[in-house]
Design an enzyme around this catalytic site. Structure first.
Site, mmCIF file in Angstrom:
data_model
loop_
_atom_site.group_PDB
_atom_site.id
_atom_site.type_symbol
_atom_site.label_atom_id
_atom_site.label_comp_id
_atom_site.label_asym_id
_atom_site.label_seq_id
_atom_site.Cartn_x
_atom_site.Cartn_y
_atom_site.Cartn_z
ATOM 1 N N LYS A 168 -81.992 -77.788 64.593
ATOM 2 C CA LYS A 168 -81.966 -78.026 66.086
ATOM 3 C C LYS A 168 -81.588 -76.890 66.753
ATOM 4 C CE LYS A 168 -79.816 -80.879 69.582
ATOM 5 N NZ LYS A 168 -78.964 -82.165 69.751
ATOM 6 N N LYS A 200 -86.354 -79.240 66.007
ATOM 7 C CA LYS A 200 -86.218 -79.695 67.304
ATOM 8 C C LYS A 200 -85.993 -78.371 68.048
ATOM 9 C CE LYS A 200 -83.387 -82.115 70.420
ATOM 10 N NZ LYS A 200 -81.985 -82.763 70.587
HETATM 11 C C1 PBG Z 1 -77.708 -84.600 71.784
HETATM 12 C C2 PBG Z 1 -79.216 -84.619 71.803
HETATM 13 C C3 PBG Z 1 -79.896 -83.853 72.903
HETATM 14 C C4 PBG Z 1 -81.142 -84.041 72.655
HETATM 15 C C5 PBG Z 1 -81.288 -85.208 71.844
HETATM 16 N N1 PBG Z 1 -80.014 -85.568 71.243
HETATM 17 C C6 PBG Z 1 -79.506 -83.033 73.827
HETATM 18 C C7 PBG Z 1 -78.725 -81.679 73.705
HETATM 19 O O1 PBG Z 1 -78.349 -81.366 72.485
HETATM 20 O O2 PBG Z 1 -78.265 -81.100 74.396
HETATM 21 C C8 PBG Z 1 -82.502 -83.670 73.418
HETATM 22 C C9 PBG Z 1 -83.803 -84.281 73.386
HETATM 23 C C10 PBG Z 1 -84.742 -84.060 74.424
HETATM 24 O O3 PBG Z 1 -84.512 -83.147 75.273
HETATM 25 O O4 PBG Z 1 -85.513 -84.579 74.795
HETATM 26 N N2 PBG Z 1 -77.250 -85.860 71.550
#
Ligand code: PBG
Length: 332
Positions: A199, A252
């Protein structure tokens, strides 16, 4: 091949041959729909930066899940907007909190739907970071090991409510192992972990942070999410999560990271998921609203490209819409 007489267009000209030779498919049951659940009743609040997406109260969430199930999509992932937030994110481990309530209602009313839960503290902390803070050398940092303990508890609470899969998205070191041990110890050895293993600290999460009301109140997430200039680290992160007991490995965002995804596909035998995130959705929606691109074409092309790069599953806000488009294409 290589013969100057060869003409690639011969296989493109015939619509049947084009269909026969397609190397990847995109099916409704490969798509997972993210949904945002909030307190209250009868609530369906539009998310400004994500046209077509809503914060839903549990009753409306159940209705939405029924509608989504009718399209052929088989899985959801839930994000909670709690009643209250504090420094520790304690509303996230409340067994009667918003996500456990939503999971229980969904499993009762729409049992055919696979319910996944996002396991992270950012939606529950008043400072908006993905973990509990500690002070180190005069600055606030996210305390890895303390956070891991809370996340393991959150995963148990979600499993107790009936979650089919838990999905840690916090990027703390060692959390997959801790969650696996906590679930096993609590009688949930059968509940898989879909780890947000790779991520990146991405700008493409902007609209989500409005949707989940979770922007960091100071600093950013670069102290725990990955630096997008590094590709090889993806292999380290994925390998660790495999060893720690993850069942599905996620990358991601998706579109800007297809090289990462396809690299992992060569090396990891576990199923791979990719998250086509909020900013990727918002860009297509915004350009389509202006008439600058075709929404249906660009969405289906994007999702197919993510499959081609190696994803088994795709988390996408287009899930039910894409399922409908795919059905229309089949019925010609
Ligand atoms: C954190 C989380 C995020 C997303 C999914 N889980 C945001 C982040 O890390 O700031 C982002 C998903 C998206 O942008 O669609 N719990």
């Amino acid at each position: 091949m290589g013969d100057p007489l060869y003409r690639p267009r011969r296989l493109r000209d015939n619509v049947i041959l084009r269909q026969m030779l397609a190397e990847v498919d995109l099916r409704a049951d490969q798509l997972i729909m993210p949904l945002f659940v909030r307190p209250g009743r009868g609530q369906r609040r539009p998310i400004g930066s994500m046209p077509g997406q809503f914060q839903l109260s549990v009753d409306m969430l159940v209705e939405e899940a029924r509608r989504i199930a009718d399209t052929g999509v088989r899985g959801l992932i839930l994000f909670g907007i709690p009643e209250s937030k504090d420094a520790e994110g304690s509303s996230g481990i409340d067994p009667s909190g918003i996500v456990p309530q939503a999971v229980a209602a969904l499993k009762q009313a729409v049992p055919q739907m696979l319910v996944m839960t996002d396991v992270c503290l950012c939606e529950y902390t008043d400072h908006g970071h993905c973990g509990v803070l500690a002070e180190r050398e005069g600055r606030q940092v996210v305390d890895n090991d303390h956070t891991v303990d809370v996340l393991a508890r959150m995963a148990q609470v979600h499993a107790q409510a009936g979650a089919d899969v838990v999905a840690p998205s916090d990027m703390m070191d060692g959390r997959v192992r801790a969650i696996r041990l906590a679930l096993d110890a609590d009688g949930y050895g059968h509940v898989p972990i879909m780890a947000y293993s790779v991520k990146y600290a991405s700008n493409f999460y902007g609209p989500f942070r409005e949707a989940a009301e979770s922007p960091p109140q100071f600093g950013d997430r670069r102290g725990y999410q990955m630096d997008w200039r590094r590709r090889r680290e993806a292999e380290t992160e994925a390998a660790l999560d495999v060893i720690e007991g993850a069942d599905i490995i996620m990358v991601k965002p998706a579109m800007a990271y297809l090289d990462v995804l396809s690299g992992l596909r060569q090396r990891i035998a576990l199923p791979l998921a990719a998250y086509h995130v909020s900013g990727e959705y918002a860009m297509i929606k915004a350009a389509a609203e202006r008439g600058w691109i075709d929404e249906r074409g660009t969405a289906l092309e994007s999702l197919t490209a993510i499959r081609r790069a190696g994803a088994d599953l795709i988390l996408t806000y287009f899930a039910p819409q894409a399922a409908e488009w795919l059905r229309e294409e089949r019925s010609g």
